[in-house]
Each structure stands twice: as structure tokens, then as C-alpha cells.
Design a protein around this motif. Structure first.
Motif, mmCIF file in Angstrom:
data_model
loop_
_atom_site.group_PDB
_atom_site.id
_atom_site.type_symbol
_atom_site.label_atom_id
_atom_site.label_comp_id
_atom_site.label_asym_id
_atom_site.label_seq_id
_atom_site.Cartn_x
_atom_site.Cartn_y
_atom_site.Cartn_z
ATOM 1 N N GLY A 180 0.770 -1.184 -0.184
ATOM 2 C CA GLY A 180 0.063 0.069 -0.040
ATOM 3 C C GLY A 180 0.883 1.216 -0.247
ATOM 4 O O GLY A 180 1.976 1.361 0.530
ATOM 5 N N VAL A 181 0.285 2.349 -0.778
ATOM 6 C CA VAL A 181 0.956 3.565 -0.640
ATOM 7 C C VAL A 181 -0.051 4.580 0.213
ATOM 8 O O VAL A 181 -1.065 4.372 0.453
ATOM 9 C CB VAL A 181 0.881 4.230 -2.082
ATOM 10 C CG1 VAL A 181 1.557 5.505 -2.009
ATOM 11 C CG2 VAL A 181 1.896 3.329 -3.005
ATOM 12 N N HIS A 182 0.807 5.220 0.898
ATOM 13 C CA HIS A 182 0.175 6.268 2.109
ATOM 14 C C HIS A 182 -1.068 5.608 2.923
ATOM 15 O O HIS A 182 -1.770 6.226 2.954
ATOM 16 C CB HIS A 182 -0.023 7.775 1.445
ATOM 17 C CG HIS A 182 -1.127 7.634 0.239
ATOM 18 N ND1 HIS A 182 -2.524 7.194 0.425
ATOM 19 C CD2 HIS A 182 -0.913 8.053 -1.144
ATOM 20 C CE1 HIS A 182 -2.908 7.269 -1.044
ATOM 21 N NE2 HIS A 182 -2.156 7.959 -1.811
ATOM 22 N N VAL A 183 -0.563 4.479 3.309
ATOM 23 C CA VAL A 183 -1.592 3.747 4.336
ATOM 24 C C VAL A 183 -1.637 4.496 5.702
ATOM 25 O O VAL A 183 -0.776 4.955 6.047
ATOM 26 C CB VAL A 183 -0.661 2.432 4.617
ATOM 27 C CG1 VAL A 183 -2.052 1.570 5.296
ATOM 28 C CG2 VAL A 183 -0.824 1.583 3.137
ATOM 29 N N ARG A 202 13.043 10.075 13.679
ATOM 30 C CA ARG A 202 13.307 9.588 12.456
ATOM 31 C C ARG A 202 12.038 9.960 11.821
ATOM 32 O O ARG A 202 11.592 9.379 10.355
ATOM 33 C CB ARG A 202 13.835 8.050 12.293
ATOM 34 C CG ARG A 202 15.284 8.083 12.263
ATOM 35 C CD ARG A 202 15.989 6.572 12.299
ATOM 36 N NE ARG A 202 15.582 6.135 13.805
ATOM 37 C CZ ARG A 202 15.407 4.837 14.085
ATOM 38 N NH1 ARG A 202 15.524 3.773 12.749
ATOM 39 N NH2 ARG A 202 15.218 4.287 15.263
ATOM 40 N N THR A 203 11.045 10.376 12.475
ATOM 41 C CA THR A 203 9.791 10.441 11.983
ATOM 42 C C THR A 203 9.591 11.574 11.265
ATOM 43 O O THR A 203 10.381 12.550 11.515
ATOM 44 C CB THR A 203 8.576 10.279 13.041
ATOM 45 O OG1 THR A 203 8.734 11.560 13.954
ATOM 46 C CG2 THR A 203 8.583 9.071 13.745
ATOM 47 N N ILE A 215 2.084 9.103 14.003
ATOM 48 C CA ILE A 215 3.308 9.511 13.337
ATOM 49 C C ILE A 215 3.354 9.313 11.997
ATOM 50 O O ILE A 215 2.573 8.351 11.385
ATOM 51 C CB ILE A 215 4.510 8.537 14.033
ATOM 52 C CG1 ILE A 215 4.329 6.995 13.624
ATOM 53 C CG2 ILE A 215 4.767 8.694 15.555
ATOM 54 C CD1 ILE A 215 5.485 6.264 14.001
ATOM 55 N N LEU A 216 4.134 9.732 11.181
ATOM 56 C CA LEU A 216 4.437 9.780 9.699
ATOM 57 C C LEU A 216 5.699 9.243 9.524
ATOM 58 O O LEU A 216 6.682 9.671 9.785
ATOM 59 C CB LEU A 216 4.313 10.960 9.111
ATOM 60 C CG LEU A 216 4.337 11.371 7.446
ATOM 61 C CD1 LEU A 216 3.277 10.267 6.732
ATOM 62 C CD2 LEU A 216 4.506 12.725 6.829
ATOM 63 N N ASP A 217 5.795 8.002 8.856
ATOM 64 C CA ASP A 217 6.994 7.172 8.712
ATOM 65 C C ASP A 217 7.845 7.770 7.629
ATOM 66 O O ASP A 217 7.133 8.568 7.069
ATOM 67 C CB ASP A 217 6.826 5.558 8.829
ATOM 68 C CG ASP A 217 6.429 5.304 7.510
ATOM 69 O OD1 ASP A 217 6.104 5.908 6.417
ATOM 70 O OD2 ASP A 217 6.043 3.854 7.275
ATOM 71 N N GLY A 220 6.036 7.923 4.296
ATOM 72 C CA GLY A 220 4.862 8.511 4.025
ATOM 73 C C GLY A 220 3.716 7.881 4.422
ATOM 74 O O GLY A 220 2.521 8.329 4.242
ATOM 75 N N HIS A 221 3.721 6.780 5.435
ATOM 76 C CA HIS A 221 2.658 6.021 6.029
ATOM 77 C C HIS A 221 2.184 6.821 7.352
ATOM 78 O O HIS A 221 3.203 6.969 8.010
ATOM 79 C CB HIS A 221 2.916 4.651 5.917
ATOM 80 C CG HIS A 221 3.058 4.084 4.910
ATOM 81 N ND1 HIS A 221 2.412 3.831 3.916
ATOM 82 C CD2 HIS A 221 4.551 3.344 4.200
ATOM 83 C CE1 HIS A 221 3.075 3.061 2.873
ATOM 84 N NE2 HIS A 221 4.354 2.871 2.976
ATOM 85 N N TYR A 222 1.050 6.791 7.648
ATOM 86 C CA TYR A 222 0.619 7.254 8.869
ATOM 87 C C TYR A 222 0.431 6.148 9.808
ATOM 88 O O TYR A 222 -0.524 5.269 9.534
ATOM 89 C CB TYR A 222 -0.570 8.061 8.685
ATOM 90 C CG TYR A 222 -0.224 9.571 8.380
ATOM 91 C CD1 TYR A 222 0.162 10.365 9.377
ATOM 92 C CD2 TYR A 222 -0.488 9.944 6.926
ATOM 93 C CE1 TYR A 222 0.254 11.981 8.710
ATOM 94 C CE2 TYR A 222 -0.129 11.121 6.630
ATOM 95 C CZ TYR A 222 0.232 12.283 7.611
ATOM 96 O OH TYR A 222 0.451 13.455 7.332
ATOM 97 N N LEU A 223 0.851 6.085 11.224
ATOM 98 C CA LEU A 223 0.692 4.911 11.993
ATOM 99 C C LEU A 223 0.228 5.706 13.293
ATOM 100 O O LEU A 223 0.978 6.530 13.740
ATOM 101 C CB LEU A 223 1.855 4.223 12.231
ATOM 102 C CG LEU A 223 2.082 3.233 13.388
ATOM 103 C CD1 LEU A 223 0.863 2.333 13.281
ATOM 104 C CD2 LEU A 223 3.581 2.547 13.488
ATOM 105 N N THR A 224 -0.924 5.214 13.802
ATOM 106 C CA THR A 224 -1.232 5.754 15.280
ATOM 107 C C THR A 224 -0.909 4.730 15.968
ATOM 108 O O THR A 224 -1.589 3.427 16.036
ATOM 109 C CB THR A 224 -2.552 6.071 15.116
ATOM 110 O OG1 THR A 224 -2.962 6.997 14.173
ATOM 111 C CG2 THR A 224 -3.204 6.605 16.578
#
Length: 231
Positions: A180-183, A202-203, A215-217, A220-224
């Protein structure tokens, strides 16, 4: 300690056909709707179908895997085979079937040791990354453990014990699945603040949101990181 997947968001240009697929073909009930997204109950995980228009967006062409009870595999295969072009893969003693949703996400239904009935959670998520070693370092420092490396080191599987995370350089996998892109996704943990401190420098961004710390890895993936609820 990292745990299970709280949610995965998928982007849909036309939302209702995608929602209908999950509601009608995979029996996921709708639990809430807003003007921009629909949330379905996938047992231990929420599946969010989101119209593009704001950040974070949902993932595009995301491959992920739902858990189904081992004894229900044939029922699911027979039910879906008349409508969809299915692909089967075998991993040791477990089988998985693959099909595409209307937004071109590659959906896997895999045999797991769960009671059921029906789908109960997401056990695997695939992210596309530009630099495999950089992404692996980021997620292992976050708390994931490497369990497998693919051919030519273009694919790495990590796990929390409850969720497998695959990091892929751009490629096609089983059933032409793609990372996936920008998940935008959520992960349960017993201490979000302590976990984020491991990778904060590094975020690309970090902020406190209603559900936890987002956070934005580097890809470009967003992880909460969500506070795990006590049993």
C-alpha cells in the motif's frame, strides 16, 4: 510491547461500491458513517473506507489479510468463487484465498486459529517502501521483530506476534498484490509514548490525536500508536 492492528484505512474514489463489497460479500457490518468515510467492523480491527480529500488519506492498492477460522475456508471459497477470480496460496498447514476489491486492493482471507464465526481481525498488512533497509530499521526499532526475508532482500516480514507487517520495495506479489501507498493504520501498544521515543528523531511528523500518537514514517505512511485496552 506492540500488539494487534486497530484499524486500516483504504482510499476509494467511489466509496459505496467498495463498502457494498465488504458489507455484502464479506459480511462486515457498518458501524458508523461520516461525509468522508465509512467504518466497518472486522472483529478485532476496524476497516475504514475513505474518500480522498484530506490528510491522512487511505491506502491505495493495499494488500492485507483477514483472519478466518480454519474450518470456514471451504465455505468462503465456494461462496466467493462464483463471483470473483480467486487465487489460492498455501503456507505450511494454512491456506489463503485472494481476491480484489472494487478499489483494487488485494484482500486475503487466511486460515487462523480463531473461533469465529466469520472474519475476525487483520493479521497481515503490506506497506510499499522506497528503501527496504531504512524501513526495516525504523520498524524494528519501533518494536517489530524480523522473521523472514524475501528473494534479493526486496521483501521483509516483521511481526509483533499478533500482526505481521510486510515491507516491500515496489513489486507484484501473490495474486498481483502490491504494498500500500500512504497507508493510514493503527497499532495497539501498552505504552505509546515510550514506543514513539524509540523512533521520534526519524519520523517525518508526530502529533497527539484522539486515538493515540500519530506518526508519519519515512515512506509517508501514517501510523497511530493506540493505548491497548486491558482485558
Amino acid at each position: 510491547m506492540l500488539g494487534s492492528c486497530g484499524w486500516v484505512a483504504l482510499e476509494a474514489k467511489h466509496r459505496e461500491p467498495v463498502v457494498d463489497f465488504y458489507r455484502t460479500d464479506l459480511d462486515l457490518p457498518v458501524v458508523r458513517r461520516t461525509e468522508t468515510e465509512t467504518v466497518l467492523d472486522a472483529g478485532d480491527t476496524e476497516l475504514v473506507i475513505r474518500r480522498p480529500g484530506a490528510v491522512p488519506r487511505g491506502g491505495v492498492h493495499t494488500h492485507y489479510a483477514f483472519s478466518i477460522p480454519s474450518g470456514e475456508y471451504e465455505t468462503w471459497w465456494n461462496r466467493l468463487d462464483s463471483t470473483f477470480e480467486l487465487v489460492e496460496a498455501v503456507f505450511g498447514d494454512a491456506r489463503s484465498l485472494y481476491l480484489d476489491d472494487p478499489a483494487d486492493n488485494c484482500v486475503e482471507l487466511g486460515q487462523r486459529d480463531i473461533a469465529g464465526p466469520g472474519i475476525d481481525g487483520i493479521f497481515e498488512l503490506v506497506l510499499e517502501v522506497a528503501d527496504l533497509e531504512r524501513a526495516t530499521g525504523f520498524y524494528t526499532d519501533l518494536g517489530f521483530e524480523v522473521v523472514d526475508r524475501g528473494d534479493e532482500r526486496r521483501r521483509i516480514r516483521l511481526t509483533t506476534g499478533e500482526l505481521d507487517l510486510e515491507l516491500w520495495e515496489p513489486q507484484l506479489g501473490i495474486a498481483d498484490g502490491r504494498g500500500g501507498v500512504h497507508v493510514d493504520w493503527g497499532l495497539r501498544t501498552d505504552d505509546p509514548g515510550r514506543v514513539i521515543d524509540r523512533v521520534r528523531e526519524r519520523t517525518r511528523a508526530a502529533e497527539t490525536v484522539e486515538k493515540g500518537i500519530r506518526i508519519l514514517d519515512p515512506d509517508g505512511h501514517y501510523l497511530t500508536l493506540m493505548e491497548a485496552q486491558p482485558n
